[in-house]
Enzyme design. Structure first.
Site, PDB file in Angstrom:
ATOM      1  N   TYR A 167     -15.429  -1.494   7.845  1.00  0.00           N
ATOM      2  CA  TYR A 167     -14.267  -0.929   8.324  1.00  0.00           C
ATOM      3  C   TYR A 167     -13.774  -1.295   9.715  1.00  0.00           C
ATOM      4  O   TYR A 167     -12.738  -2.011  10.181  1.00  0.00           O
ATOM      5  CB  TYR A 167     -14.160   0.299   7.964  1.00  0.00           C
ATOM      6  CG  TYR A 167     -12.794   1.017   8.282  1.00  0.00           C
ATOM      7  CD1 TYR A 167     -11.713   0.917   7.338  1.00  0.00           C
ATOM      8  CD2 TYR A 167     -12.763   2.027   9.331  1.00  0.00           C
ATOM      9  CE1 TYR A 167     -10.416   1.526   7.733  1.00  0.00           C
ATOM     10  CE2 TYR A 167     -11.341   2.607   9.593  1.00  0.00           C
ATOM     11  CZ  TYR A 167     -10.242   2.477   8.478  1.00  0.00           C
ATOM     12  OH  TYR A 167      -9.081   3.055   8.932  1.00  0.00           O
TER      13      TYR A 167
ATOM     14  N   ASP B  21      -0.283  -7.256  -4.299  1.00  0.00           N
ATOM     15  CA  ASP B  21      -1.688  -7.313  -4.110  1.00  0.00           C
ATOM     16  C   ASP B  21      -1.654  -7.894  -2.727  1.00  0.00           C
ATOM     17  O   ASP B  21      -1.329  -9.034  -2.601  1.00  0.00           O
ATOM     18  CB  ASP B  21      -2.380  -7.850  -5.167  1.00  0.00           C
ATOM     19  CG  ASP B  21      -4.050  -7.699  -5.039  1.00  0.00           C
ATOM     20  OD1 ASP B  21      -4.318  -7.791  -3.646  1.00  0.00           O
ATOM     21  OD2 ASP B  21      -4.616  -7.883  -5.836  1.00  0.00           O
TER      22      ASP B  21
ATOM     23  N   GLY C 226       0.947  -1.320  -0.071  1.00  0.00           N
ATOM     24  CA  GLY C 226      -0.147   0.106  -0.023  1.00  0.00           C
ATOM     25  C   GLY C 226       0.826   1.286  -0.129  1.00  0.00           C
ATOM     26  O   GLY C 226       0.396   2.181   0.821  1.00  0.00           O
TER      27      GLY C 226
ATOM     28  N   LYS D 153     -11.164  -4.110  11.440  1.00  0.00           N
ATOM     29  CA  LYS D 153      -9.962  -3.714  12.229  1.00  0.00           C
ATOM     30  C   LYS D 153     -10.067  -4.338  13.543  1.00  0.00           C
ATOM     31  O   LYS D 153      -9.022  -4.688  13.989  1.00  0.00           O
ATOM     32  CB  LYS D 153     -10.242  -2.119  12.414  1.00  0.00           C
ATOM     33  CG  LYS D 153      -9.825  -1.238  11.102  1.00  0.00           C
ATOM     34  CD  LYS D 153      -8.312  -1.392  10.848  1.00  0.00           C
ATOM     35  CE  LYS D 153      -7.962  -0.509   9.646  1.00  0.00           C
ATOM     36  NZ  LYS D 153      -6.755  -1.210   8.854  1.00  0.00           N
TER      37      LYS D 153
ATOM     38  N   ILE E 222      -5.952  11.111  10.040  1.00  0.00           N
ATOM     39  CA  ILE E 222      -4.417  11.585   9.490  1.00  0.00           C
ATOM     40  C   ILE E 222      -4.818  12.752   8.535  1.00  0.00           C
ATOM     41  O   ILE E 222      -5.328  12.516   7.579  1.00  0.00           O
ATOM     42  CB  ILE E 222      -3.509  10.253   8.811  1.00  0.00           C
ATOM     43  CG1 ILE E 222      -3.428   9.179   9.869  1.00  0.00           C
ATOM     44  CG2 ILE E 222      -2.270  10.896   8.572  1.00  0.00           C
ATOM     45  CD1 ILE E 222      -3.082   9.363  11.105  1.00  0.00           C
TER      46      ILE E 222
ATOM     47  N   GLY F  20      -0.601   4.984  -1.119  1.00  0.00           N
ATOM     48  CA  GLY F  20      -1.555   5.307  -0.392  1.00  0.00           C
ATOM     49  C   GLY F  20      -1.112   6.475   0.567  1.00  0.00           C
ATOM     50  O   GLY F  20      -0.260   7.286   0.517  1.00  0.00           O
ATOM     51  N   GLN F  21      -2.281   7.230   1.217  1.00  0.00           N
ATOM     52  CA  GLN F  21      -2.029   8.399   2.052  1.00  0.00           C
ATOM     53  C   GLN F  21      -0.864   8.149   2.906  1.00  0.00           C
ATOM     54  O   GLN F  21       0.145   9.062   2.911  1.00  0.00           O
ATOM     55  CB  GLN F  21      -3.237   8.649   2.662  1.00  0.00           C
ATOM     56  CG  GLN F  21      -3.039   9.971   3.413  1.00  0.00           C
ATOM     57  CD  GLN F  21      -4.034  10.401   4.568  1.00  0.00           C
ATOM     58  OE1 GLN F  21      -4.817   9.235   5.084  1.00  0.00           O
ATOM     59  NE2 GLN F  21      -4.089  11.583   5.118  1.00  0.00           N
TER      60      GLN F  21
END
Ligand code: SER
Length: 320
Positions: A142, A53, A8, A146, A172, A11-12
């Protein structure tokens, strides 16, 4: 940590964490794992990248073997709001991806960090000064993924000795890569809109308090926890961490100190509002402070100055 794989990485969080890890651990020792979006710019040029992936266990294992990876940061996730429109995809990436990472970590002796979130709370959680150990009955896919991820990560540590450690991130705030599909994204978007249009329409009501953090603190947390002395860790998955808590009015007032004509309006998104209402107003992060020295450096006022400066420069250059 010697050889690190970031799943990832575009990503951000990944886009900034990967570059910081390369600074600290050597560029060639940090592999940027990506799925459909290829890394570009410094991320592509400063070190190795591989298509990984999270839902493909064999591919993770190949890359781990090829680069003799000893630490995996698994950042692949579908955020809370998008997860509600694609719950099966959110589960498959969140939990399918995590199971693959856990199995590869077990087989190849890797440490593994898969962030949890404020989204793990809800449904009976005390929302003020939310304790480290408390009720967790989230109402989003989500959040469900988690909580399950925290439990699975602790299970692999206790059952197989896999060195799993993670934090519960708040919202974030950052200025390199935009987040996508989260409930806390408004606190990023508000800065871009303030610079570009001097106006922001908030999807969350006034009075909706959420924990937040500036990216440099989020990155320090990810690295410091993995470097912490394991004998001091009473918890593992996952630690509450926070740096500030505010509602849309408070962040808008801070922006107005720099852009006096900035206007905040509201058009409440009922789904995001319901999600935000089920999340903590502010978490107690004393366990992270005691067990591994968590110590955030950025508050709302300093973060706002920096966000407006960086986004203002991008705007002047025509990049946004
Ligand atoms: N930023 C995430 C979201 O809003 C929370 O961890 O979905």
């Amino acid at each position: 940590m010697k050889n690190i794989l970031v799943i990832g990485s575009v990503g951000q969080i990944g886009s900034e964490l990967t570059l910081e890890l390369r600074k600290r651990y050597g560029s060639s020792n940090v592999v940027a794992g990506y799925r459909s979006t290829l890394p570009t710019g410094e991320l592509l040029e400063s070190g190795p990248s591989e298509r990984v992936d999270a839902t493909d266990a064999q591919r993770i294992a190949e890359v781990v073997k090829k680069y003799k990876i000893d630490t995996i940061y698994n950042l692949a996730a579908i955020l809370s709001a998008v997860g509600e429109s694609k719950p099966v995809v959110a589960w498959n990436i969140g939990i399918g991806g995590l199971m693959n990472c856990l199995e590869v970590a077990r087989e190849y002796g890797c440490a593994l960090s898969t962030p949890s979130s404020i989204g793990a709370f809800g449904g009976g959680t005390p929302l003020d000064n939310t304790p480290q150990d408390t009720i967790m009955r989230p109402q989003t896919m989500y959040g469900v993924s988690k909580v399950a991820g925290e439990l699975l990560s602790d299970y692999y540590f206790k059952r197989f000795g896999v060195d799993t450690r993670s934090v519960r991130y708040p919202g974030i705030i950052s200025n390199v890569t935009l987040p996508g599909g989260g409930t806390t994204d408004y606190a990023v978007e508000i800065y871009y809109e303030a610079v570009k249009n001097k106006k922001f329409i908030s999807p969350l009501k006034a009075g909706t308090f959420l924990d937040m953090m500036y990216m440099p603190d989020a990155i320090d947390a990810a690295i410091d926890l993995m470097e912490a002395d394991p004998s001091k860790l009473r918890h593992r998955n996952s630690f509450n961490i926070t740096a500030m808590s505010f509602d849309p009015e408070i962040i808008a007032a801070e922006i107005k100190k720099h852009i006096p004509e900035f206007e905040l309006q509201y058009n409440v998104d009922p789904m995001k509002q319901a999600i935000a209402d089920s999340w903590p107003n502010n978490m107690d992060d004393s366990c992270a402070k005691e067990e591994w020295g968590w110590n955030p450096k950025w508050d709302l006022s300093e973060m706002t100055k920096d966000m407006l400066r960086v986004i203002g420069e991008k705007h002047k250059k025509g990049l946004i």
